[in-house]
Motif scaffolding. Structure first.
Motif, PDB file in Angstrom:
ATOM      1  N   HIS A 189     -23.744 -14.325  57.239  1.00 35.94           N
ATOM      2  CA  HIS A 189     -24.854 -13.737  56.890  1.00 35.94           C
ATOM      3  C   HIS A 189     -24.185 -12.052  57.546  1.00 35.94           C
ATOM      4  O   HIS A 189     -24.249 -12.084  59.067  1.00 35.94           O
ATOM      5  CB  HIS A 189     -26.028 -13.193  57.935  1.00 35.94           C
ATOM      6  CG  HIS A 189     -26.886 -12.200  57.449  1.00 35.94           C
ATOM      7  ND1 HIS A 189     -28.312 -12.187  58.546  1.00 35.94           N
ATOM      8  CD2 HIS A 189     -27.534 -11.489  57.251  1.00 35.94           C
ATOM      9  CE1 HIS A 189     -28.853 -11.420  58.506  1.00 35.94           C
ATOM     10  NE2 HIS A 189     -28.018 -10.300  57.346  1.00 35.94           N
ATOM     11  N   GLU A 229     -23.382 -11.975  52.664  1.00 39.65           N
ATOM     12  CA  GLU A 229     -24.416 -11.459  52.763  1.00 39.65           C
ATOM     13  C   GLU A 229     -24.933 -10.698  53.780  1.00 39.65           C
ATOM     14  O   GLU A 229     -24.629 -10.873  54.714  1.00 39.65           O
ATOM     15  CB  GLU A 229     -25.932 -12.992  52.654  1.00 39.65           C
ATOM     16  CG  GLU A 229     -27.344 -12.348  52.923  1.00 39.65           C
ATOM     17  CD  GLU A 229     -28.597 -13.112  53.628  1.00 39.65           C
ATOM     18  OE1 GLU A 229     -29.146 -12.909  53.713  1.00 39.65           O
ATOM     19  OE2 GLU A 229     -28.210 -13.714  53.372  1.00 39.65           O
ATOM     20  N   ASP A 246     -28.435  -5.701  50.978  1.00 37.60           N
ATOM     21  CA  ASP A 246     -29.825  -5.147  51.595  1.00 37.60           C
ATOM     22  C   ASP A 246     -29.815  -4.413  51.928  1.00 37.60           C
ATOM     23  O   ASP A 246     -29.230  -4.029  52.927  1.00 37.60           O
ATOM     24  CB  ASP A 246     -29.931  -6.554  52.033  1.00 37.60           C
ATOM     25  CG  ASP A 246     -31.596  -6.174  52.602  1.00 37.60           C
ATOM     26  OD1 ASP A 246     -32.346  -5.362  51.820  1.00 37.60           O
ATOM     27  OD2 ASP A 246     -32.314  -7.019  53.852  1.00 37.60           O
TER      28      ASP A 246
END
Length: 398
Positions: A189, A229, A246
């Motif tokens: 991440h 991510e 995101d």
């Protein structure tokens, strides 16, 4: 090697067209379906029958030739393509692509194309170096087109130079590397910040900088391509959001701080490429500050903004990394060295924003990667996407 793709191969007029026939054969051997579109100049070098025999598909030369009557030729081809390759790509087709010109079957298909696009420039070295051609190639790169560097060797004109079409196997390896990038950050991440923060003076005015966010967005896309991510926290940008990330929009440095600190403890690392305002007005007026005959001068009291990357550097755990950016106008390496030491960074990316060719808003960049032990690596002037790819390779090793 990629397979089971619908590949459209655009072939333009060059002595290197014979290599395109080999390229078709290799694509077919890897279980791809290939549709060939030739310019009329290309058909002077190798007959369409050669490509038709290899591809088992009708070769398109004229946008008005017989085709399914219920379909628009160039739109139908573009809508049924997974990968588009232009090889060889002459200066003519490169110029048409860069300037949105569609005047034959090849160029209209390219205008309608929305599949990953790969261009293999092939021409005489003098034509390759022509400033207009270089501008066109730079524009295509800025538009997200994948450009392969031509090979150097013996040219058709009888001397050595850069401009040869690479071998078909090299082209396929290059395309494959882009389509199926190594997932070197899979399961990680990564937080990426981008853009320039704004600090309000009153409801109308604010303090900011010239950052466009292009570098940060390129890093976010490269990280996503590598399997990470990605949380992209961006301040005041107007460019398209990368695929597969995101996206968290913010405005001020305080908002950026809150978004980063909320996510960092559960992340594997941070790439702090946002241009954060060092100061903000101590008081924000609740109405527009008006000029009057008595206020020829205006004094605004400023306070420091939080040093976000320093805060994160102070709390990062051994398994986490923090990458900072040093956008400087003078004493680049000296200033970057101070930052990497004082902020406990694992890497800093230093770039000279005083140079308009590689500074804010530019599509190109040239940076120096710097490690805490004093090791440095300077890139060439290249697209921000390529700088991002190099950074991701370094992060994977961190």
């Amino acid at each position: 090697m990629f397979s089971n793709k619908r590949v459209t191969l655009i072939v333009t007029g060059s002595i290197a067209v014979y290599k395109s026939a080999i390229l078709v054969r290799e694509l077919i051997k890897n279980d791809n379906q290939v549709r060939v579109i030739m310019t009329k100049a290309a058909a002077k070098f190798v007959t369409p029958l050669t490509f038709q025999t290899l591809s088992k598909q009708q070769v398109i030369i004229d946008e008005f030739q017989d085709y399914d009557v219920d379909k628009v030729l160039h739109i139908d081809i573009a809508d049924h393509t997974d990968v588009t390759i232009v090889a060889p790509a002459t200066a003519s087709i490169i110029g048409k692509m860069a300037n949105g010109i569609g005047d034959d079957a090849a160029s209209t298909v390219l205008l309608a194309n929305h599949a990953p696009l790969f261009v293999v420039p092939t021409m005489n070295s003098n034509m390759l170096a022509n400033p207009a051609n270089q501008r066109n190639l730079a524009q295509l790169q800025a538009d997200g087109v994948n450009i392969m560097s031509p090979a150097t060797g013996f040219l058709a004109e009888g001397y050595n130079g850069k401009g040869r079409m690479p071998e078909p196997t090299d082209i396929l390896e290059w395309v494959n590397g882009v389509l199926l990038p190594e997932q070197i950050l899979k399961g990680k991440h990564i937080i990426v910040t981008a853009g320039g923060t704004r600090e309000a003076i009153d409801p109308v005015r604010y303090i900011t900088n010239h950052s466009s966010g292009k570098m940060g967005f390129a890093i976010a896309q490269a990280a996503a391509n590598a399997g990470a991510e990605v949380s992209l926290i961006a301040a005041n940008t107007s460019i398209p959001v990368p695929n597969g990330v995101d996206f968290i929009p913010v405005v001020t440095a305080k908002e950026l701080e809150a978004a980063v600190m909320k996510r960092f403890t559960s992340a594997d690392g941070l790439v702090m490429s946002a241009a954060v305002a060092d100061f903000r007005p101590a008081v924000v007026a609740d109405h527009k500050i008006k000029k009057t005959k008595d206020n020829d001068n205006l004094t605004i009291s400023m306070v420091k903004n939080p040093d976000i990357v320093k805060q994160v550097g102070a709390i990062k755990q051994p398994q986490q990394f923090v990458v900072g950016f040093a956008a400087e106008t003078n004493d680049l390496l000296a200033n970057a060295t101070k930052k990497i030491q004082s902020k406990n960074l694992d890497l800093i990316v230093a770039n000279d924003v005083a140079n308009s060719q590689i500074g804010f808003n530019s599509d190109q960049n040239q940076v120096t990667f710097m490690w805490p032990d004093g090791q440095t690596k300077k890139t060439v002037v290249e697209s921000k996407a390529k700088v991002a790819d190099e950074l991701i390779q370094i992060i994977a090793k961190l």
